[in-house]
Write a protein that holds these residues in place. Structure first.
Motif, PDB file in Angstrom:
ATOM      1  N   MET A 187       4.931 -11.745  -4.075  1.00  0.00           N
ATOM      2  CA  MET A 187       4.455 -10.657  -3.217  1.00  0.00           C
ATOM      3  C   MET A 187       3.910  -9.484  -4.014  1.00  0.00           C
ATOM      4  N   VAL A 188       4.126  -9.486  -5.329  1.00  0.00           N
ATOM      5  CA  VAL A 188       3.651  -8.380  -6.157  1.00  0.00           C
ATOM      6  C   VAL A 188       2.125  -8.395  -6.198  1.00  0.00           C
ATOM      7  N   VAL A 189       1.514  -7.268  -5.870  1.00  0.00           N
ATOM      8  CA  VAL A 189       0.063  -7.141  -5.901  1.00  0.00           C
ATOM      9  C   VAL A 189      -0.378  -6.519  -7.226  1.00  0.00           C
ATOM     10  N   THR A 190       0.264  -5.426  -7.604  1.00  0.00           N
ATOM     11  CA  THR A 190      -0.038  -4.760  -8.873  1.00  0.00           C
ATOM     12  C   THR A 190       1.164  -4.873  -9.798  1.00  0.00           C
ATOM     13  N   PRO A 191       1.040  -5.580 -10.916  1.00  0.00           N
ATOM     14  CA  PRO A 191       2.158  -5.705 -11.856  1.00  0.00           C
ATOM     15  C   PRO A 191       2.446  -4.375 -12.543  1.00  0.00           C
ATOM     16  N   GLY A 192       3.677  -4.205 -12.940  1.00  0.00           N
ATOM     17  CA  GLY A 192       4.125  -2.961 -13.548  1.00  0.00           C
ATOM     18  C   GLY A 192       3.412  -2.591 -14.833  1.00  0.00           C
ATOM     19  N   ILE A 193       2.759  -3.545 -15.489  1.00  0.00           N
ATOM     20  CA  ILE A 193       2.054  -3.236 -16.735  1.00  0.00           C
ATOM     21  C   ILE A 193       0.935  -2.229 -16.496  1.00  0.00           C
ATOM     22  N   PHE A 194       0.446  -2.142 -15.253  1.00  0.00           N
ATOM     23  CA  PHE A 194      -0.637  -1.214 -14.935  1.00  0.00           C
ATOM     24  C   PHE A 194      -0.138   0.112 -14.366  1.00  0.00           C
ATOM     25  N   VAL A 195       1.174   0.303 -14.338  1.00  0.00           N
ATOM     26  CA  VAL A 195       1.766   1.496 -13.713  1.00  0.00           C
ATOM     27  C   VAL A 195       2.565   2.269 -14.752  1.00  0.00           C
ATOM     28  N   ASP A 196       2.402   3.600 -14.737  1.00  0.00           N
ATOM     29  CA  ASP A 196       3.102   4.448 -15.704  1.00  0.00           C
ATOM     30  C   ASP A 196       4.244   5.244 -15.102  1.00  0.00           C
ATOM     31  N   ALA A 197       4.127   5.597 -13.825  1.00  0.00           N
ATOM     32  CA  ALA A 197       5.167   6.423 -13.204  1.00  0.00           C
ATOM     33  C   ALA A 197       5.217   6.148 -11.711  1.00  0.00           C
ATOM     34  N   VAL A 198       6.423   6.152 -11.163  1.00  0.00           N
ATOM     35  CA  VAL A 198       6.630   5.920  -9.733  1.00  0.00           C
ATOM     36  C   VAL A 198       7.588   6.971  -9.197  1.00  0.00           C
ATOM     37  N   VAL A 199       7.210   7.582  -8.071  1.00  0.00           N
ATOM     38  CA  VAL A 199       8.080   8.544  -7.401  1.00  0.00           C
ATOM     39  C   VAL A 199       8.247   8.101  -5.953  1.00  0.00           C
ATOM     40  N   GLU A 200       9.449   8.206  -5.434  1.00  0.00           N
ATOM     41  CA  GLU A 200       9.705   7.767  -4.061  1.00  0.00           C
ATOM     42  C   GLU A 200       9.380   8.871  -3.064  1.00  0.00           C
ATOM     43  N   VAL A 201       8.604   8.509  -2.045  1.00  0.00           N
ATOM     44  CA  VAL A 201       8.305   9.396  -0.907  1.00  0.00           C
ATOM     45  C   VAL A 201       8.659   8.588   0.329  1.00  0.00           C
ATOM     46  N   ALA A 202       9.848   8.824   0.852  1.00  0.00           N
ATOM     47  CA  ALA A 202      10.419   7.948   1.877  1.00  0.00           C
ATOM     48  C   ALA A 202       9.693   8.021   3.210  1.00  0.00           C
ATOM     49  N   ALA A 203       9.109   9.164   3.534  1.00  0.00           N
ATOM     50  CA  ALA A 203       8.427   9.318   4.820  1.00  0.00           C
ATOM     51  C   ALA A 203       7.035   9.906   4.580  1.00  0.00           C
ATOM     52  N   PRO A 204       6.112   9.115   4.034  1.00  0.00           N
ATOM     53  CA  PRO A 204       4.798   9.646   3.679  1.00  0.00           C
ATOM     54  C   PRO A 204       3.994  10.062   4.905  1.00  0.00           C
ATOM     55  N   ALA A 205       3.225  11.117   4.748  1.00  0.00           N
ATOM     56  CA  ALA A 205       2.363  11.598   5.828  1.00  0.00           C
ATOM     57  C   ALA A 205       1.144  10.694   5.951  1.00  0.00           C
ATOM     58  N   GLN A 206       0.597  10.627   7.156  1.00  0.00           N
ATOM     59  CA  GLN A 206      -0.631   9.880   7.414  1.00  0.00           C
ATOM     60  C   GLN A 206      -1.754  10.873   7.676  1.00  0.00           C
ATOM     61  N   GLU A 207      -2.854  10.720   6.957  1.00  0.00           N
ATOM     62  CA  GLU A 207      -3.950  11.684   7.025  1.00  0.00           C
ATOM     63  C   GLU A 207      -4.426  11.940   8.446  1.00  0.00           C
ATOM     64  N   GLU A 208      -4.651  10.874   9.212  1.00  0.00           N
ATOM     65  CA  GLU A 208      -5.177  11.041  10.565  1.00  0.00           C
ATOM     66  C   GLU A 208      -4.225  11.834  11.453  1.00  0.00           C
ATOM     67  N   GLU A 209      -2.934  11.622  11.284  1.00  0.00           N
ATOM     68  CA  GLU A 209      -1.954  12.338  12.095  1.00  0.00           C
ATOM     69  C   GLU A 209      -1.950  13.825  11.746  1.00  0.00           C
ATOM     70  N   LEU A 210      -2.064  14.148  10.465  1.00  0.00           N
ATOM     71  CA  LEU A 210      -2.128  15.549  10.057  1.00  0.00           C
ATOM     72  C   LEU A 210      -3.358  16.225  10.623  1.00  0.00           C
ATOM     73  N   ILE A 211      -4.468  15.502  10.645  1.00  0.00           N
ATOM     74  CA  ILE A 211      -5.712  16.070  11.189  1.00  0.00           C
ATOM     75  C   ILE A 211      -5.565  16.313  12.687  1.00  0.00           C
ATOM     76  N   ARG A 212      -4.961  15.349  13.405  1.00  0.00           N
ATOM     77  CA  ARG A 212      -4.752  15.531  14.842  1.00  0.00           C
ATOM     78  C   ARG A 212      -3.872  16.739  15.129  1.00  0.00           C
ATOM     79  N   GLN A 213      -2.923  17.010  14.236  1.00  0.00           N
ATOM     80  CA  GLN A 213      -2.017  18.135  14.408  1.00  0.00           C
ATOM     81  C   GLN A 213      -2.651  19.469  13.981  1.00  0.00           C
ATOM     82  N   GLY A 214      -3.841  19.392  13.400  1.00  0.00           N
ATOM     83  CA  GLY A 214      -4.513  20.605  12.940  1.00  0.00           C
ATOM     84  C   GLY A 214      -3.914  21.191  11.688  1.00  0.00           C
TER      85      GLY A 214
END
Length: 239
Positions: free
Chosen positions: A209-236
């Motif tokens: 299931m891995v799409v991007t192997p870790g060799i191409f990644v340098d840092a990872v930070v967890e954002v448990a509830a990410p915002a969705q751009e369209e929803e933010l725009i609808r909210q103004g």
């Protein structure tokens, strides 16, 4: 091998003045809103980073994300396929005022230029754009009776992308269409910073299931509830 970091601030600290920054996303799908907004907050607090070249499918929408970066004066140039969106005010105003540059790239060509950089291919030929203003000044060759335009790889200093799952070694999965440009950008950038909805222990993601192997990644930070751009725009929401 543990690539997890504790905060968004630490994640974007590697972005410096004048860098080329690839930002994942296709419209709002896969847009790393939290990383972008943390970068904006850093700029407003310190004045850096500025004079950035930003590579994305579009030039931002509304008053958030990439549009907010442009509004803040951080971006010197956009490399994109669609500079106009449902609310392109930020880019349009600065472009018409001569305060931001634009390199317009057909969408398939944009993806292939990024992929070529990740694969170590400095140039390739495509029929797309032949005979148009976008081909001006570029080498042209004929293959089997058809004209092709030479396009060059597109690299970045840093890629900011959004993943669904990541393990501590940086192996990534993506949610549906949020995958889009992100795997290519991770390969084409000198350093790749990822916000992931959940970080798990190594071995908890099926290797198939891995799409991007870790060799191409340098840092990872967890954002448990990410915002969705369209929803933010609808909210103004404005950043």
């Amino acid at each position: 091998m543990d690539k997890t970091i504790a905060s968004l601030a630490e994640a974007v600290a590697i972005v410096e003045n004048g860098m080329t920054v690839m930002i994942g996303g296709f419209g709002g799908a896969g847009a790393p809103i939290e990383l972008i907004h943390e970068l904006i907050d850093r700029f407003r607090a310190t004045g850096a980073p500025h004079d950035l070249i930003v590579v994305n499918n579009n030039a931002g929408n509304g008053r958030i994300g990439i549009a907010a970066m442009i509004d803040s004066g951080m971006v010197a140039k956009m490399v994109c396929s669609f500079p106009r969106s449902s609310d392109p005010r930020a880019f349009t105003e600065r472009y018409l005022a001569g305060n931001i540059g634009l390199e317009l790239v057909p969408q398939g060509t944009l993806a292939e230029r990024i992929r070529a950089a990740g694969a170590g291919i400095p140039a390739f030929y495509t029929p797309t754009s032949y005979g148009t203003d976008l081909a001006a000044g570029k080498p042209v060759a004929e293959f089997e009776g058809r004209h092709y335009v030479q396009e060059r790889w597109l690299k970045a200093d840093v890629a900011l992308i959004k993943a669904e799952l990541a393990d501590r070694q940086g192996n990534l999965t993506f949610s549906k269409a949020a995958r889009n440009f992100s795997p290519l950008m991770a390969m084409a950038a000198g350093r790749t910073v990822v916000q992931a909805r959940k970080i798990v222990e190594p071995g908890m993601i099926d290797p198939e299931m891995v799409v991007t192997p870790g060799i191409f990644v340098d840092a990872v930070v967890e954002v448990a509830a990410p915002a969705q751009e369209e929803e933010l725009i609808r909210q103004g929401v404005a950043r």
